[in-house]
Design a protein around this motif. Structure first.
Motif, mmCIF file in Angstrom:
data_model
loop_
_atom_site.group_PDB
_atom_site.id
_atom_site.type_symbol
_atom_site.label_atom_id
_atom_site.label_comp_id
_atom_site.label_asym_id
_atom_site.label_seq_id
_atom_site.Cartn_x
_atom_site.Cartn_y
_atom_site.Cartn_z
ATOM 1 N N ALA A 192 10.091 51.340 55.369
ATOM 2 C CA ALA A 192 9.526 50.257 54.549
ATOM 3 C C ALA A 192 8.007 50.376 54.454
ATOM 4 N N ALA A 193 7.346 50.644 55.574
ATOM 5 C CA ALA A 193 5.890 50.764 55.565
ATOM 6 C C ALA A 193 5.435 52.003 54.814
ATOM 7 N N ILE A 194 6.151 53.121 54.978
ATOM 8 C CA ILE A 194 5.766 54.363 54.308
ATOM 9 C C ILE A 194 5.967 54.241 52.808
ATOM 10 N N GLU A 195 7.019 53.551 52.398
ATOM 11 C CA GLU A 195 7.339 53.419 50.978
ATOM 12 C C GLU A 195 6.176 52.822 50.185
ATOM 13 N N ALA A 196 5.451 51.900 50.784
ATOM 14 C CA ALA A 196 4.342 51.243 50.080
ATOM 15 C C ALA A 196 3.271 52.234 49.645
ATOM 16 N N GLY A 242 4.960 65.348 54.239
ATOM 17 C CA GLY A 242 3.684 64.653 54.114
ATOM 18 C C GLY A 242 3.836 63.200 54.494
ATOM 19 N N THR A 243 2.771 62.580 54.951
ATOM 20 C CA THR A 243 2.879 61.219 55.474
ATOM 21 C C THR A 243 3.002 60.171 54.376
ATOM 22 N N ARG A 244 2.785 60.546 53.097
ATOM 23 C CA ARG A 244 2.982 59.599 51.995
ATOM 24 C C ARG A 244 4.340 59.821 51.320
ATOM 25 N N ASP A 245 5.283 60.280 52.087
ATOM 26 C CA ASP A 245 6.648 60.532 51.616
ATOM 27 C C ASP A 245 7.582 59.628 52.411
ATOM 28 N N VAL A 246 8.307 58.731 51.727
ATOM 29 C CA VAL A 246 9.213 57.818 52.422
ATOM 30 C C VAL A 246 10.276 58.576 53.215
ATOM 31 N N LEU A 247 10.506 59.844 52.859
ATOM 32 C CA LEU A 247 11.509 60.652 53.552
ATOM 33 C C LEU A 247 10.944 61.380 54.770
ATOM 34 N N THR A 248 9.667 61.185 55.076
ATOM 35 C CA THR A 248 9.102 61.905 56.225
ATOM 36 C C THR A 248 9.774 61.520 57.535
ATOM 37 N N THR A 249 10.394 60.338 57.577
ATOM 38 C CA THR A 249 11.137 59.948 58.777
ATOM 39 C C THR A 249 12.285 60.911 59.050
#
Length: 302
Positions: A192-196, A242-249
Motif C-alpha cells: 500500500a505504501a509503495i503503490e503511492a 526498484g523501490t518505486r515498484d509496487v511489486l518490489t515486495t
C-alpha cells in the motif's frame, strides 16, 4: 539517488497516464476486451532483422521467435519470457532488450509469444513454457542456457523452472528476473505504501489481471504465484527491482525464501527506480543490461 534522467522519465510516465492501464479492474477488463477485438502485434521490428537471423515456429498455438547473431555462432542460449501483466503482447522495449542480448551477449534468444489471459491461463501456460526451457537445455547444454523474464514473464519463467525441476531435476545455468511479479495475491502489507509512489501500476488492476491468468486455480497456487512454491534446487538467480515498484515486495520475499532454501541470489534493488527499469533508456537501465550481458557471457564459458 536515481539519475536525473530516471527522475524525468518517471514524471513523464505519470504525465502520459501510463498507470491507467492497470489502475482499476475495469481498466484491465477494457484492455482485454479491446485486445480481443483488435489483437496487438507481437512481430519483431524490422530493424532486428538487420543484425540477427530471425525465424518463427509454432509450439502448439504459440508463435515462438528465434533470433541469433548474424554471421557468427551463438555463444549462449536465452529463453526470454516477456512481461505485460499476462494481458499484453511483446512491445518495443522487450525487442530492444532482445536485440541487446543478441548483439552484445552474442546469444541465440528464443522468445515465445504465449497465449494471453484470459484464454491463456497458468494451468495451460506453465507446462508449455517448461517444455520450451527443457528443449533449449537439451539442445545446447545447461551450462550455456539462461532463463530471462521480466514482470509477469518473470513469474512465468520462475514457475516453469520450478515445474522442470520437479519433472526432471534439470535447470538452466542461471535465472534472471527483471521486476518480477511472483505473488498474484497482491497481499503483502508493504504494498500500500509503495503503490503511492509507483508511477506505472496499481494493485486493483494487477489483482484483476492476476485473476484472469489464474483461471480456475487459486491465485496462491504456485503455478500462478511461484513465490508460494519451493525454491530448493533451483538455478542461481539474479534479480533486478526498484523501490518505486509496487511489486518490489515480491523480489524481497524471493531473496529471503530462496536463500533460506540454499539458492544463490544476486540481488539489485535500485532506490527511486520504477517497474521494469532495466528495459528503460536510463543510466541505471543500461547498467542492468550490461550486467545481464555479462551473466550470459559467463554462462557460455561454463
Amino acid at each position: 539517488m536515481p539519475s536525473l534522467r530516471s527522475r524525468a522519465l518517471s514524471v513523464a510516465l505519470v504525465a502520459a497516464g501510463r498507470r491507467r492501464r492497470f489502475a482499476t479492474a475495469e481498466a484491465v477488463r477494457a484492455r482485454v476486451a479491446e485486445t480481443a477485438r483488435r489483437p496487438a502485434s507481437h512481430l519483431p521490428p524490422r530493424s532486428l532483422g538487420r543484425v540477427a537471423d530471425v525465424s518463427r515456429t509454432f509450439v502448439g498455438a504459440w508463435p515462438v521467435y528465434d533470433a541469433s547473431p548474424r554471421g557468427i555462432e551463438p555463444a549462449a542460449q536465452v529463453l526470454y519470457v516477456h512481461g505485460g501483466g499476462y494481458i499484453n503482447e511483446l512491445v518495443r522495449p522487450h525487442w530492444s532488450m532482445i536485440r541487446t542480448l543478441v548483439t552484445q551477449a552474442r546469444a541465440r534468444v528464443v522468445v515465445p509469444a504465449y497465449i494471453l489471459a484470459p484464454r491463456g491461463t497458468a494451468d495451460r501456460t506453465v507446462p508449455v513454457a517448461a517444455d520450451l526451457l527443457s528443449g533449449l537445455i537439451a539442445s545446447g547444454g545447461a551450462g550455456g542456457t539462461v532463463l530471462v523474464g521480466d514482470a509477469a514473464g518473470a513469474g512465468l519463467a520462475l514457475a516453469a523452472a520450478q515445474r522442470l525441476r520437479d519433472r526432471t531435476g534439470d535447470q538452466p545455468s542461471r535465472i534472471v528476473l527483471i521486476s518480477p511479479w511472483l505473488d498474484l495475491t497482491m497481499s503483502h502489507p508493504d504494498q500500500a505504501a509503495i503503490e503511492a509512489a509507483d508511477p506505472l501500476q496499481a494493485r486493483s488492476g494487477l489483482l484483476e489481471a492476476g485473476r484472469l491468468y489464474a483461471g480456475t486455480l487459486a491465485t496462491d497456487d504456485p503455478r500462478v504465484s511461484p513465490l508460494h512454491g519451493s525454491f530448493a534446487a533451483l538455478a542461481p538467480m539474479t534479480v533486478f527491482t526498484g523501490t518505486r515498484d509496487v511489486l518490489t515486495t515480491d523480489s524481497r520475499e524471493l531473496l529471503r525464501r530462496a536463500r533460506a532454501d540454499g539458492v544463490e541470489v544476486e540481488f539489485h534493488e535500485e532506490p527511486g527506480l520504477p517497474h521494469g527499469y532495466p528495459l528503460l533508456p536510463v543510466p541505471e537501465g543500461r547498467a542492468a543490461r550490461d550486467r545481464i550481458v555479462e551473466l550470459i557471457r559467463s554462462a557460455a564459458e561454463e
